[in-house]
Design a protein around this motif. Structure first.
Motif, PDB file in Angstrom:
ATOM      1  N   SER A   4      -7.291   6.280  -0.221  1.00 44.64           N
ATOM      2  CA  SER A   4      -6.196   6.526  -1.153  1.00 44.64           C
ATOM      3  C   SER A   4      -4.905   6.874  -0.410  1.00 44.64           C
ATOM      4  CB  SER A   4      -6.551   7.621  -2.147  1.00 44.64           C
ATOM      5  OG  SER A   4      -6.806   8.825  -1.473  1.00 44.64           O
ATOM      6  N   GLU A   6      -4.065   5.716   2.561  1.00 45.61           N
ATOM      7  CA  GLU A   6      -3.567   4.444   3.081  1.00 45.61           C
ATOM      8  C   GLU A   6      -2.894   3.645   1.977  1.00 45.61           C
ATOM      9  OE1 GLU A   6      -6.665   2.216   4.966  1.00 45.61           O
ATOM     10  OE2 GLU A   6      -7.235   3.903   6.239  1.00 45.61           O
ATOM     11  N   HIS A   7      -3.495   3.666   0.796  1.00 43.54           N
ATOM     12  CA  HIS A   7      -2.941   2.923  -0.343  1.00 43.54           C
ATOM     13  C   HIS A   7      -1.535   3.418  -0.674  1.00 43.54           C
ATOM     14  CE1 HIS A   7      -2.829   0.843  -4.185  1.00 43.54           C
ATOM     15  NE2 HIS A   7      -2.499   1.989  -4.753  1.00 43.54           N
ATOM     16  N   MET A   8      -1.327   4.730  -0.614  1.00 39.76           N
ATOM     17  CA  MET A   8      -0.031   5.296  -0.981  1.00 39.76           C
ATOM     18  C   MET A   8       1.045   4.990   0.058  1.00 39.76           C
ATOM     19  SD  MET A   8      -0.562   6.227  -3.940  1.00 39.76           S
ATOM     20  CE  MET A   8       1.046   6.888  -4.266  1.00 39.76           C
ATOM     21  N   CYS A  10       1.347   2.077   1.471  1.00 44.17           N
ATOM     22  CA  CYS A  10       1.686   0.671   1.284  1.00 44.17           C
ATOM     23  C   CYS A  10       2.728   0.552   0.169  1.00 44.17           C
ATOM     24  CB  CYS A  10       0.423  -0.110   0.920  1.00 44.17           C
ATOM     25  SG  CYS A  10       0.740  -1.810   0.432  1.00 44.17           S
ATOM     26  N   SER A  12       3.688  -1.948  -1.580  1.00 40.23           N
ATOM     27  CA  SER A  12       3.176  -2.732  -2.703  1.00 40.23           C
ATOM     28  C   SER A  12       2.240  -1.887  -3.554  1.00 40.23           C
ATOM     29  CB  SER A  12       2.425  -3.968  -2.213  1.00 40.23           C
ATOM     30  OG  SER A  12       3.294  -4.817  -1.509  1.00 40.23           O
ATOM     31  N   GLY A  13       1.413  -1.087  -2.902  1.00 42.74           N
ATOM     32  CA  GLY A  13       0.489  -0.222  -3.631  1.00 42.74           C
ATOM     33  C   GLY A  13       1.228   0.805  -4.470  1.00 42.74           C
ATOM     34  N   GLN A  14       2.294   1.359  -3.906  1.00 42.50           N
ATOM     35  CA  GLN A  14       3.089   2.339  -4.650  1.00 42.50           C
ATOM     36  C   GLN A  14       3.709   1.705  -5.889  1.00 42.50           C
ATOM     37  OE1 GLN A  14       5.894   3.845  -1.802  1.00 42.50           O
ATOM     38  NE2 GLN A  14       4.390   5.138  -0.791  1.00 42.50           N
ATOM     39  N   LEU A  16       2.709  -1.081  -7.485  1.00 45.67           N
ATOM     40  CA  LEU A  16       1.666  -1.457  -8.436  1.00 45.67           C
ATOM     41  C   LEU A  16       1.109  -0.236  -9.159  1.00 45.67           C
ATOM     42  CD1 LEU A  16      -0.171  -4.239  -6.425  1.00 45.67           C
ATOM     43  CD2 LEU A  16       1.319  -4.526  -8.414  1.00 45.67           C
ATOM     44  N   ASN A  17       0.985   0.876  -8.464  1.00 46.68           N
ATOM     45  CA  ASN A  17       0.532   2.117  -9.099  1.00 46.68           C
ATOM     46  C   ASN A  17       1.524   2.560 -10.173  1.00 46.68           C
ATOM     47  OD1 ASN A  17      -1.305   4.302  -9.352  1.00 46.68           O
ATOM     48  ND2 ASN A  17       0.105   5.579  -8.186  1.00 46.68           N
TER      49      ASN A  17
END
Length: 109
Positions: A4, A6-8, A10, A12-14, A16-17
């Motif tokens: 999680s 790592e996702h934050m 990124c 793109s991840g931010q 998309l979230n």
């Protein structure tokens, strides 16, 4: 580092979230297709949303500079929302997603 975390990191991840939040895509889609829209009209067009949740979503989008809020101190007050520059960037992506969704809907019909 957890998955999680790592996702934050990124970008793109931010994004998309942010967009995955309840009603967010519906609100952005309406604003991109209808232009600046008053609060009451948004509430009527986003079927099933409460005034509280709509207010929360609009505030969050405004804090992220995706939409703007235009307040006029009339009686009753006029509050209009529209896409800011960042929102216009997203409108292009939403239009492409809408095109794909319509294509897929025709295929599955």
């Amino acid at each position: 580092m957890s998955l999680s975390a790592e996702h934050m990191e990124c970008p793109s991840g931010q994004l998309l979230n942010l967009l995955a939040g309840p009603w967010t895509l519906s609100i952005l889609w309406l604003l991109s297709n209808n232009g600046p829209t008053r609060f009451g009209e948004l509430r009527r067009k986003v079927d099933g949303i409460s005034a509280k949740v709509l207010t929360e979503r609009l505030r969050m989008l405004e804090e992220e500079d995706i939409i703007y809020r235009d307040y006029k101190p009339t009686i009753p007050p006029q509050v209009t929302y529209g896409l800011a520059e960042r929102g216009e960037d997203l409108a292009q992506v939403l239009a492409l997603i809408d095109k794909i969704a319509q294509k897929w809907q025709k295929v599955s019909s």
